[in-house]
Design a protein around this motif. Structure first.
Motif, PDB file in Angstrom:
ATOM      1  N   ALA A  25       0.835  -1.206   0.000  1.00  8.28           N
ATOM      2  CA  ALA A  25       0.000   0.000   0.000  1.00  8.28           C
ATOM      3  C   ALA A  25       0.867   1.251   0.000  1.00  8.28           C
ATOM      4  O   ALA A  25       0.594   2.207  -0.734  1.00  8.28           O
ATOM      5  CB  ALA A  25      -0.926  -0.002   1.222  1.00  8.28           C
ATOM      6  N   ARG A  28       2.252   1.796  -3.506  1.00 10.14           N
ATOM      7  CA  ARG A  28       1.238   2.302  -4.434  1.00 10.14           C
ATOM      8  C   ARG A  28       0.938   3.772  -4.165  1.00 10.14           C
ATOM      9  O   ARG A  28       0.814   4.573  -5.093  1.00 10.14           O
ATOM     10  CB  ARG A  28      -0.045   1.484  -4.349  1.00 10.14           C
ATOM     11  N   GLN A  89      -8.909   8.137  -1.150  1.00 12.40           N
ATOM     12  CA  GLN A  89      -8.136   7.077  -1.789  1.00 12.40           C
ATOM     13  C   GLN A  89      -7.191   6.422  -0.778  1.00 12.40           C
ATOM     14  O   GLN A  89      -7.046   5.194  -0.766  1.00 12.40           O
ATOM     15  CB  GLN A  89      -7.336   7.644  -2.963  1.00 12.40           C
ATOM     16  N   THR A  93      -7.334   2.570   0.482  1.00 12.16           N
ATOM     17  CA  THR A  93      -6.151   1.723   0.318  1.00 12.16           C
ATOM     18  C   THR A  93      -5.837   0.984   1.614  1.00 12.16           C
ATOM     19  O   THR A  93      -5.515  -0.209   1.591  1.00 12.16           O
ATOM     20  CB  THR A  93      -4.938   2.569  -0.116  1.00 12.16           C
TER      21      THR A  93
END
Length: 148
Positions: A25, A28, A89, A93
């Motif tokens: 995570a 990303r 977001q 996540t």
């Protein structure tokens, strides 16, 4: 009944799985950006996962005819919208990771309160009220006279 060693092995496996998911995570999000265009399409902003401003673009030369206070308000509102999207977001996540970790009642700090960290998603009427208040603020801003 499981032995202490078996429970410990399972706990260590869960910890490693969680650690790997968090690392994934983080990777990303390190590269994640969100781009938002203002309602009047004059400004576009891009922010990173920590809400940091990555890019600011002005479209169509429309910004040249805007009063400085109006342009400032549009930029700030658009940055706020981009940051809000990015925070959602980030929450989405990390939420699956936090939900996969077993609850540890009585252990302070073991539970994540996403609404406290990032604020709850506001409904459309709250967003409209916020925009109306921002428009009023935009009307109240008075420019300082230019210094020679």
């Amino acid at each position: 009944m499981e032995s202490v060693e078996e429970r410990l092995a399972k706990a260590m496996q869960a910890l490693e799985t969680t650690r790997a998911a968090v690392a994934d995570a983080e990777q990303r999000l390190r590269e994640a950006t969100v781009t938002v265009t203002s309602r009047d399409r004059s400004v576009e902003v891009t922010v990173g996962a920590q809400g940091d401003l990555k890019a600011l673009r002005f479209h169509d030369g429309r910004y040249r005819s805007m009063a400085p206070a109006q342009l400032s308000a549009v930029v700030m509102e658009t940055i706020g919208q981009a940051r809000a999207r990015m925070s959602r977001q980030v929450v989405e996540t990390y939420r699956p990771i936090s939900e996969s970790v077993p609850a540890l009642p009585g252990l302070p700090g073991a539970e994540i309160d996403w609404e406290r960290l990032f604020g709850s998603d506001e409904d459309e009427s709250a967003a409209a009220a916020r925009r109306k208040q921002a428009a009023r603020l935009r009307d109240e801003i008075v420019e300082d006279p230019a210094q020679p």
